[in-house]
Motif scaffolding. Structure first.
Motif, PDB file in Angstrom:
ATOM      1  N   ARG A  79       0.844  -1.199   0.000  1.00 54.38           N
ATOM      2  CA  ARG A  79       0.000   0.000   0.000  1.00 54.38           C
ATOM      3  C   ARG A  79       0.878   1.246   0.000  1.00 54.38           C
ATOM      4  NH1 ARG A  79      -5.234  -1.300   0.824  1.00 54.38           N
ATOM      5  NH2 ARG A  79      -5.820   0.857   1.220  1.00 54.38           N
ATOM      6  N   PHE A  80       0.652   2.100  -1.003  1.00 55.89           N
ATOM      7  CA  PHE A  80       1.384   3.360  -1.125  1.00 55.89           C
ATOM      8  C   PHE A  80       0.385   4.500  -1.029  1.00 55.89           C
ATOM      9  CE2 PHE A  80       3.086   6.855  -3.730  1.00 55.89           C
ATOM     10  CZ  PHE A  80       4.283   7.077  -3.061  1.00 55.89           C
ATOM     11  N   GLU A  81       0.560   5.338  -0.019  1.00 56.90           N
ATOM     12  CA  GLU A  81      -0.394   6.425   0.276  1.00 56.90           C
ATOM     13  C   GLU A  81      -1.817   5.891   0.384  1.00 56.90           C
ATOM     14  OE1 GLU A  81       0.516   9.335  -2.900  1.00 56.90           O
ATOM     15  OE2 GLU A  81       1.351  10.582  -1.292  1.00 56.90           O
ATOM     16  N   GLY A  82      -1.934   4.684   0.968  1.00 58.13           N
ATOM     17  CA  GLY A  82      -3.252   4.088   1.185  1.00 58.13           C
ATOM     18  C   GLY A  82      -3.813   3.325   0.002  1.00 58.13           C
ATOM     19  N   ARG A  83      -3.151   3.364  -1.155  1.00 56.24           N
ATOM     20  CA  ARG A  83      -3.638   2.664  -2.351  1.00 56.24           C
ATOM     21  C   ARG A  83      -2.941   1.311  -2.482  1.00 56.24           C
ATOM     22  NH1 ARG A  83      -3.897   6.186  -7.687  1.00 56.24           N
ATOM     23  NH2 ARG A  83      -5.373   4.519  -8.191  1.00 56.24           N
ATOM     24  N   GLU A  84      -3.719   0.298  -2.825  1.00 55.48           N
ATOM     25  CA  GLU A  84      -3.176  -1.042  -2.984  1.00 55.48           C
ATOM     26  C   GLU A  84      -2.505  -1.157  -4.360  1.00 55.48           C
ATOM     27  OE1 GLU A  84      -1.630  -4.284  -2.428  1.00 55.48           O
ATOM     28  OE2 GLU A  84      -2.920  -3.702  -0.756  1.00 55.48           O
ATOM     29  N   VAL A  85      -1.182  -1.144  -4.365  1.00 53.80           N
ATOM     30  CA  VAL A  85      -0.415  -1.127  -5.606  1.00 53.80           C
ATOM     31  C   VAL A  85      -0.593  -2.419  -6.396  1.00 53.80           C
ATOM     32  CG1 VAL A  85       1.923  -0.977  -6.578  1.00 53.80           C
ATOM     33  CG2 VAL A  85       1.279   0.485  -4.655  1.00 53.80           C
ATOM     34  N   THR A  86      -0.729  -3.549  -5.704  1.00 56.12           N
ATOM     35  CA  THR A  86      -0.791  -4.845  -6.392  1.00 56.12           C
ATOM     36  C   THR A  86      -2.073  -5.020  -7.204  1.00 56.12           C
ATOM     37  OG1 THR A  86      -1.770  -5.935  -4.453  1.00 56.12           O
ATOM     38  CG2 THR A  86       0.635  -5.937  -4.619  1.00 56.12           C
ATOM     39  N   GLU A  87      -3.085  -4.177  -6.950  1.00 56.63           N
ATOM     40  CA  GLU A  87      -4.360  -4.319  -7.651  1.00 56.63           C
ATOM     41  C   GLU A  87      -4.554  -3.267  -8.738  1.00 56.63           C
ATOM     42  OE1 GLU A  87      -7.317  -4.158  -4.620  1.00 56.63           O
ATOM     43  OE2 GLU A  87      -6.777  -6.108  -3.747  1.00 56.63           O
ATOM     44  N   LEU A  88      -3.580  -2.390  -8.932  1.00 54.91           N
ATOM     45  CA  LEU A  88      -3.733  -1.303  -9.893  1.00 54.91           C
ATOM     46  C   LEU A  88      -3.627  -1.806 -11.328  1.00 54.91           C
ATOM     47  CD1 LEU A  88      -1.570   1.514  -8.249  1.00 54.91           C
ATOM     48  CD2 LEU A  88      -4.065   1.272  -8.202  1.00 54.91           C
ATOM     49  N   GLY A  89      -4.483  -1.255 -12.192  1.00 52.90           N
ATOM     50  CA  GLY A  89      -4.377  -1.521 -13.623  1.00 52.90           C
ATOM     51  C   GLY A  89      -3.218  -0.761 -14.227  1.00 52.90           C
ATOM     52  N   ARG A  90      -3.009  -0.959 -15.517  1.00 51.12           N
ATOM     53  CA  ARG A  90      -1.831  -0.401 -16.178  1.00 51.12           C
ATOM     54  C   ARG A  90      -1.748   1.117 -16.066  1.00 51.12           C
ATOM     55  NH1 ARG A  90       0.107  -1.952 -22.332  1.00 51.12           N
ATOM     56  NH2 ARG A  90       1.989  -0.669 -22.345  1.00 51.12           N
ATOM     57  N   GLU A  91      -2.840   1.809 -16.352  1.00 46.62           N
ATOM     58  CA  GLU A  91      -2.817   3.282 -16.340  1.00 46.62           C
ATOM     59  C   GLU A  91      -2.686   3.829 -14.926  1.00 46.62           C
ATOM     60  OE1 GLU A  91      -2.485   5.541 -18.776  1.00 46.62           O
ATOM     61  OE2 GLU A  91      -2.128   3.745 -19.976  1.00 46.62           O
ATOM     62  N   ASP A  92      -3.401   3.216 -13.985  1.00 44.19           N
ATOM     63  CA  ASP A  92      -3.297   3.668 -12.598  1.00 44.19           C
ATOM     64  C   ASP A  92      -1.886   3.429 -12.048  1.00 44.19           C
ATOM     65  OD1 ASP A  92      -5.906   4.571 -12.432  1.00 44.19           O
ATOM     66  OD2 ASP A  92      -6.688   2.642 -11.742  1.00 44.19           O
ATOM     67  N   LEU A  93      -1.311   2.288 -12.406  1.00 42.20           N
ATOM     68  CA  LEU A  93       0.060   1.983 -11.970  1.00 42.20           C
ATOM     69  C   LEU A  93       1.040   2.988 -12.560  1.00 42.20           C
ATOM     70  CD1 LEU A  93       2.042   0.111 -10.509  1.00 42.20           C
ATOM     71  CD2 LEU A  93       2.123  -1.291 -12.586  1.00 42.20           C
ATOM     72  N   ARG A  94       0.826   3.352 -13.796  1.00 37.86           N
ATOM     73  CA  ARG A  94       1.687   4.341 -14.463  1.00 37.86           C
ATOM     74  C   ARG A  94       1.670   5.666 -13.716  1.00 37.86           C
ATOM     75  NH1 ARG A  94       2.606   5.223 -20.441  1.00 37.86           N
ATOM     76  NH2 ARG A  94       2.868   7.448 -20.755  1.00 37.86           N
ATOM     77  N   ARG A  95       0.466   6.068 -13.267  1.00 37.54           N
ATOM     78  CA  ARG A  95       0.365   7.339 -12.524  1.00 37.54           C
ATOM     79  C   ARG A  95       1.043   7.247 -11.162  1.00 37.54           C
ATOM     80  NH1 ARG A  95      -4.656   7.782 -15.373  1.00 37.54           N
ATOM     81  NH2 ARG A  95      -5.747   6.472 -13.863  1.00 37.54           N
ATOM     82  N   VAL A  96       0.867   6.112 -10.482  1.00 38.94           N
ATOM     83  CA  VAL A  96       1.485   5.927  -9.165  1.00 38.94           C
ATOM     84  C   VAL A  96       3.000   5.900  -9.282  1.00 38.94           C
ATOM     85  CG1 VAL A  96       1.791   4.265  -7.270  1.00 38.94           C
ATOM     86  CG2 VAL A  96      -0.499   4.835  -8.067  1.00 38.94           C
ATOM     87  N   ARG A  97       3.507   5.383 -10.383  1.00 35.81           N
ATOM     88  CA  ARG A  97       4.964   5.286 -10.546  1.00 35.81           C
ATOM     89  C   ARG A  97       5.645   6.645 -10.673  1.00 35.81           C
ATOM     90  NH1 ARG A  97       5.562  -0.043 -14.380  1.00 35.81           N
ATOM     91  NH2 ARG A  97       5.868  -1.554 -12.701  1.00 35.81           N
ATOM     92  N   ARG A  98       4.876   7.679 -10.913  1.00 30.16           N
ATOM     93  CA  ARG A  98       5.458   9.025 -10.862  1.00 30.16           C
ATOM     94  C   ARG A  98       5.941   9.354  -9.456  1.00 30.16           C
ATOM     95  NH1 ARG A  98       2.330  13.478 -14.451  1.00 30.16           N
ATOM     96  NH2 ARG A  98       4.000  14.648 -13.468  1.00 30.16           N
ATOM     97  N   GLU A  99       5.318   8.708  -8.474  1.00 30.53           N
ATOM     98  CA  GLU A  99       5.649   8.965  -7.070  1.00 30.53           C
ATOM     99  C   GLU A  99       6.648   7.955  -6.510  1.00 30.53           C
ATOM    100  OE1 GLU A  99       4.420  11.574  -5.642  1.00 30.53           O
ATOM    101  OE2 GLU A  99       2.809  12.109  -7.042  1.00 30.53           O
TER     102      GLU A  99
END
Length: 305
Positions: A79-99
């Motif tokens: 969990r990164f900033e409360g979001r479950e990283v392992t369940e993110l789709g491709r686009e959501d993961l791409r946005r999280v990877r900015r952080e």
């Protein structure tokens, strides 16, 4: 260094990564698994540095790759900033990877030899569509200046520079998108001792300046002690000890941690002799413990990665 907030920036719970062992001539079948990461749990507060330490093959780099999903975890929660990283789709993961960014171990292998310094540092900005071409050029020069690299060398290639300079390029690339978390995967282990202190000091200065959070992976407890607020010790895919850096360094509880400490070199031949004797003693005690619990033979997991 750490913040006063109660919510961790990163929370890892029961993380597992198993690599299948295949056998068979005509049809591959899985006969067993290499348990590279086996039920690892820890958290990191914003602005904190957690040092993850262990021998080659302990699974520490694999843990870092799973957190960023450069490797897909077998099980567990990230969990990164409360979001479950392992369940993110491709686009959501791409946005999280900015952080969430990474500084790789080998400054020779991690930079594309066909790209200029400017293209390497600016690539994250291009991939994420940040700014105009002119804006990106200005940002690249600013980043290079921040990490102590001459911005006038933007049109040169990585092979023209030393290991320390290349690692500065890698750090500038990691900073390009203003991340909150940086996974430092043994960032100084491939560098000369004289350069290591410079890079460590740079990372600490950048943390103070930009409020960065680090997962600092290394095999050298002395390096980890200098960088970390807390230390987590890994052995064969599991966390065996976790606590404040000074506490783990001065009063380790586990035989494995004591053996790692005994392996830290000191500039005194007499003390080094004493440490060798001490290291053998801890290794013997550790072997006896593993014989009791039936531990599997050690596998150098990081070679799989």
């Amino acid at each position: 260094m750490s913040s006063n907030g109660d919510t961790p920036l990163l929370e890892v719970v029961d993380l597992k990564k198993y690599f299948p062992i295949k056998s068979g001539l005509l049809v591959d079948r899985t006969v067993d698994y290499v348990r590279a990461v086996d039920g690892v749990s820890f958290s990191i507060m914003e602005g904190e540095t957690l040092g993850l330490v262990g021998e080659s093959g302990s699974g520490k780099s694999t843990t870092g790759y799973c957190i960023l999903r450069l490797l897909e975890p077998t099980e567990g929660s990230v969990r990164f900033e409360g979001r479950e990283v392992t369940e993110l789709g491709r686009e959501d993961l791409r946005r999280v990877r900015r952080e969430m960014q990474i500084v790789f171990q080998d400054p020779y292998a991690s930079l594309d030899p066909r790209m200029t310094v400017g293209d390497i540092v600016g690539e994250p900005l291009v991939v994420h569509g940040v700014g105009t071409r002119r804006d990106r050029g200005a940002r690249v020069r600013e980043l290079l200046d921040v990490v102590g690299f001459d911005p006038t060398f933007v049109n040169r290639y990585p092979h023209e520079f030393s290991g320390g300079q290349r690692q500065r390029i890698g750090i500038a690339r990691a900073l390009a998108l203003n991340p909150k978390l940086i996974v430092c995967d043994e960032p100084v282990s491939a560098l000369d001792v004289s350069i290591q202190a410079q890079i460590l000091n740079l990372l600490k200065d950048l943390q103070d300046e930009f409020g960065l959070t680090y997962l600092f992976i290394a095999h050298d407890l002395a390096v980890v002690r200098a960088m970390s607020d807390r230390i987590a010790v890994m052995n064969r895919g599991e966390l065996v000890e976790l606590g404040p850096a000074e506490e783990v360094y001065s009063t380790p509880r586990e035989e494995y941690t004591k053996a790692l400490l005994a392996a830290v070199p000191v500039p005194d031949p007499r003390k080094m002799k004493e440490r060798k004797v001490e290291r053998r003693k801890h290794r013997h005690a550790l072997a006896e413990q593993e014989a009791i619990v039936g531990a599997p033979p050690e596998v150098e997991i990081e070679r799989v990665v």
